[in-house]
Write a protein that holds these residues in place. Structure first.
Motif, PDB file in Angstrom:
ATOM      1  N   LEU A   6       0.814  -1.213   0.000  1.00 12.27           N
ATOM      2  CA  LEU A   6       0.000   0.000   0.000  1.00 12.27           C
ATOM      3  C   LEU A   6       0.848   1.264   0.000  1.00 12.27           C
ATOM      4  O   LEU A   6       0.389   2.317  -0.455  1.00 12.27           O
ATOM      5  N   ASP A  37      -9.283   0.677  -8.547  1.00 17.86           N
ATOM      6  CA  ASP A  37      -9.723   1.258  -7.281  1.00 17.86           C
ATOM      7  C   ASP A  37     -11.213   1.590  -7.274  1.00 17.86           C
ATOM      8  O   ASP A  37     -11.756   1.952  -6.229  1.00 17.86           O
ATOM      9  N   MET A  49     -13.229  -0.351  -4.778  1.00 15.91           N
ATOM     10  CA  MET A  49     -12.972  -0.089  -3.366  1.00 15.91           C
ATOM     11  C   MET A  49     -13.934   0.980  -2.860  1.00 15.91           C
ATOM     12  O   MET A  49     -14.623   1.654  -3.633  1.00 15.91           O
ATOM     13  N   PHE A  70     -11.332   4.504   0.721  1.00 12.33           N
ATOM     14  CA  PHE A  70     -10.090   3.924   0.198  1.00 12.33           C
ATOM     15  C   PHE A  70      -9.635   4.695  -1.039  1.00 12.33           C
ATOM     16  O   PHE A  70      -8.453   5.017  -1.186  1.00 12.33           O
ATOM     17  N   SER A  76      -7.899   7.901  -0.375  1.00  6.69           N
ATOM     18  CA  SER A  76      -6.546   7.818   0.176  1.00  6.69           C
ATOM     19  C   SER A  76      -5.490   7.668  -0.901  1.00  6.69           C
ATOM     20  O   SER A  76      -4.294   7.663  -0.598  1.00  6.69           O
ATOM     21  N   SER A 101      -8.444  11.684   3.732  1.00  5.85           N
ATOM     22  CA  SER A 101      -7.679  10.447   3.609  1.00  5.85           C
ATOM     23  C   SER A 101      -6.935  10.096   4.882  1.00  5.85           C
ATOM     24  O   SER A 101      -6.635   8.945   5.129  1.00  5.85           O
ATOM     25  N   LEU A 127      -8.359   7.319   7.334  1.00  5.47           N
ATOM     26  CA  LEU A 127      -8.395   5.895   7.007  1.00  5.47           C
ATOM     27  C   LEU A 127      -7.040   5.293   7.352  1.00  5.47           C
ATOM     28  O   LEU A 127      -6.037   5.572   6.702  1.00  5.47           O
ATOM     29  N   ARG A 163      -7.598  -0.008   5.633  1.00  6.29           N
ATOM     30  CA  ARG A 163      -7.373  -0.313   4.219  1.00  6.29           C
ATOM     31  C   ARG A 163      -7.001  -1.785   4.026  1.00  6.29           C
ATOM     32  O   ARG A 163      -7.408  -2.417   3.048  1.00  6.29           O
ATOM     33  N   GLU A 167     -10.189  -3.955   4.345  1.00  6.91           N
ATOM     34  CA  GLU A 167     -11.056  -3.757   3.186  1.00  6.91           C
ATOM     35  C   GLU A 167     -10.485  -4.459   1.961  1.00  6.91           C
ATOM     36  O   GLU A 167     -11.223  -5.101   1.197  1.00  6.91           O
TER      37      GLU A 167
END
Length: 658
Positions: A254, A264, A267, A271, A274, A524, A527, A532, A535
């Motif tokens: 990540l 993405d 997501m 997420f 971010s 962001s 999170l 993350r 998820e």
């Protein structure tokens, strides 16, 4: 002090020439003409793209090469791990105290096995997965053998720790590695249980009455401490180390992939926000707290069958559906899988008017300054439990549901935007906000971070995406319904605000063109890595492209009986030259019939003998050599673990390929 310089430094080592020879032959079989074919073969198209994403730092979830692509370098790791499978098989059987001939036979079978050889020469993950599976088993066996003579020595710690790291690498390569990890854990638990009863480490089995001296009690306590140290070391190496290693993989993953990419979209909004670019670029600077008068887009959390946003347009439901049922002929409300101006909604304060008895039109709303479609100064945030109305931004009609069957889900309520036809069908447009992930009952509705449900005041129905695609009159968009709470809760009932701005203009034309520059808020940062991480794990586990059967799908039995194969690659001239002769290059994934048939037969034979001798032992009939009966259970358990591992590795390996 410098006396060692006066004498030559001598290093002695024991080298098993059989292992060296097997390694050399394995490398030769996997690396010979590795660059051929210089084309994308089967799933190499995906893994090559993933490597490109890594180099560009673009986030992702799970033709021919040009002349400047290093094909040899890309296929290096699978080929290397595939080559090392051969000597590892020899060492595993040696650690299990099988004969030299048996160990050599197992290694040679892996060397010439068609499917393993094919996958090892391509940029695929199967050979890497099997490598870490075998490494975990080999490391644990070496740890067990060093346990007898050198417990807590450096080599003892090395092999035990390497077992945990290899298990984490197997699971990190593919989730199917979890079966090898569970196998190692199961064997470790059995050995730990035997360790507790080991009289050389613990004195629990001694007669308590015979322990009459304090010194003897001290020895017993010391042995218990020794047992606890053994158990603690295994727990740390086989539980803590794999978890930390696995987390470390995704922490680096990540950190490296911090830019928005094509994957993405599946997501959550938090997420996506971010990641650099994409949604983060759109949502940068938007207000954090949703207030009355806010203009928002609402994304469904579930994201199946595709991510979508609450949407409406001028078209209405047909008077009569294809099934013959009637509708309210109100304005359609759908879930649209693309960003669109018709995805915008205005969060309005309903005030104290009882709309179920006195429906309110847009003109009436404008007469009430307190309840205009703009954000007041200071903004009044919306909290959990507040009553709200959702006004469609482009048509200024209210989100509504009533006791009319939905188009494709007759057991659910139709959701529409209310049109006043001057008939006895009053609007029912009051919704109670329910923040699902709230920390208190007074929590404020937040952009991206809050997961909310909309509960209809009159019918208690919850706004939900059914997942069904509407017919052509609904432009193939997803159906939105009102679901009764008695039918259970589901993620498709949960929404979050993705884009958000404070409304400033009361006029409709100005509102459509409205821009804003609100206070900077970095969403962001809210999170965390663990949020993350979890998820991402859930998305990978639950991701399904569609419900249709894959053209390469198969069952484990198909591979055991060799009833199927996969055409990995065909030479471009195959269709032209097929009638001219067999000199056309092809790559097929197909097991070696001799190896697979003999392996299946040997497995069945072993199981039959196992239960036969187990039954004879139960009858106190021992036909094995003297001294073997007492060890039969343990030796058979070891063999059973190995057979189980081979079966699991083979079936899961080819199931993944299919």
């Amino acid at each position: 002090m410098l006396g060692f310089l006066k004498r030559p430094v001598v290093v002695t080592a024991d080298i098993n020439l059989h292992v060296v020879a097997l390694t050399a032959v394995g490398l030769l079989s996997r690396f010979w003409r590795l660059t051929y074919p210089r084309a994308v073969v089967f799933d190499e198209v995906y893994y090559g793209q993933y490597i490109s994403f890594y180099m560009k730092r673009i986030f992702f979830l799970d033709g021919k090469y040009s002349s400047n692509v290093p094909v040899w370098s890309l296929r290096l790791l699978p080929a290397l791990t595939g080559a090392l499978l051969v000597p590892m098989a020899y060492q595993i059987l040696s650690e299990l105290h099988f004969s030299h001939c048996a160990a050599m036979g197992a290694a040679l079978l892996l060397l010439i096995e068609n499917a393993l050889l094919t996958q090892s020469r391509l940029m695929l993950l199967e050979s890497v997965l099997i490598f870490f599976n075998l490494l975990a088993v080999l490391s644990y066996l070496k740890f067990l053998n060093s346990q007898k003579d050198r417990p807590f020595s450096p080599s003892w710690w090395f092999w035990l720790t390497l077992t945990g790291v290899a298990c984490a690498c197997a699971v990190g390569t593919r989730y199917m590695g979890i079966f090898t990890y569970l196998l190692v854990l199961g064997v470790a638990v059995v050995h730990a249980w035997h360790l507790i009863g080991d009289q050389t480490l613990s004195n629990v089995g001694a007669d308590i009455k015979s322990v009459r001296r304090l010194a003897r009690v001290g020895v017993q306590r010391e042995r218990w401490v020794h047992v606890l140290c053994h158990l603690l070391a295994r727990a740390v190496a086989l539980l803590v180390v794999p978890v930390v290693t696995y987390l470390l993989f995704f922490y680096v993953h990540l950190i490296l992939l911090y830019r928005s990419g094509p994957h993405d979209q599946i997501m959550s909004s938090a997420f996506q926000a971010s990641l650099e670019g994409g949604l983060a670029r759109i949502t940068q600077g938007q207000p954090l707290e949703v207030a009355f008068g806010s203009q928002v887009t609402l994304k469904n959390i579930f994201g199946k069958p595709v991510p979508c946003w609450l949407h409406s347009h001028q078209s209405t439901y047909p008077m009569i559906y294809e099934s013959g049922r009637g509708s309210s002929h109100q304005q359609q409300v759908t879930c649209y899988p693309f960003k669109d101006v018709n995805n915008w909604w205005i969060v309005k304060d309903p005030g104290r008017v009882r709309y179920s008895e006195a429906p309110c039109s847009l003109i009436q709303l404008r007469l009430s300054p307190r309840h205009q479609l703009v954000v007041s100064s200071p903004p009044r945030p919306v909290r959990h439990g507040d009553m709200v109305q959702l006004v469609h931004g482009m048509t200024t009609r209210f989100l509504n549901t009533h006791d009319v069957a939905a188009p494709l889900s007759p057991h659910s309520q139709e959701v529409s935007c209310y049109i006043d036809y001057n008939i006895s069908m009053p609007s029912q447009n009051l919704w109670r906000l329910d923040i699902v992930n709230r920390e208190s009952d007074t929590e404020v509705w937040k952009t991206i971070l809050s997961e909310v449900r909309f509960v209809h005041l009159n019918t208690s129905a919850i706004l939900k995406v059914s997942g069904a695609h509407l017919p052509d009159w609904g432009f193939r968009q997803l159906e939105v319904v009102g679901e009764k709470p008695s039918r259970g809760s589901h993620e498709s009932m949960v929404w979050n605000v993705e884009e958000h701005r404070y409304g400033k203009s009361q006029e409709q034309k100005e509102r459509e063109l409205e821009l804003h520059s609100p206070t900077q808020t970095d969403v962001s940062r809210n999170l965390s890595f663990m949020a993350r991480f979890w998820e991402l794990q859930w998305r990978v586990l639950s991701l399904r492209s569609d419900d249709s059967e894959h053209k390469y799908s198969s069952t484990p039995l198909d591979w055991v009986t060799l009833d199927t194969s996969i055409a990995y690659w065909l030479h471009p001239r195959t269709s032209v030259s097929a009638m001219l002769g067999p000199d056309v290059a092809q790559i097929h994934l197909l097991g070696n019939i001799v190896i697979w048939a003999s392996a299946s037969l040997a497995t069945v034979t072993y199981l039959l003998l196992f239960f036969w001798y187990l039954l004879r032992r139960r009858r106190n009939t021992c036909s094995l050599p003297e001294g073997s009966c007492s060890l039969t259970g343990r030796s058979q358990a070891s063999g059973s673990d190995e057979s189980s591992l081979c079966l699991r590795t083979r079936n899961l390996h080819f199931k993944a390929t299919s």
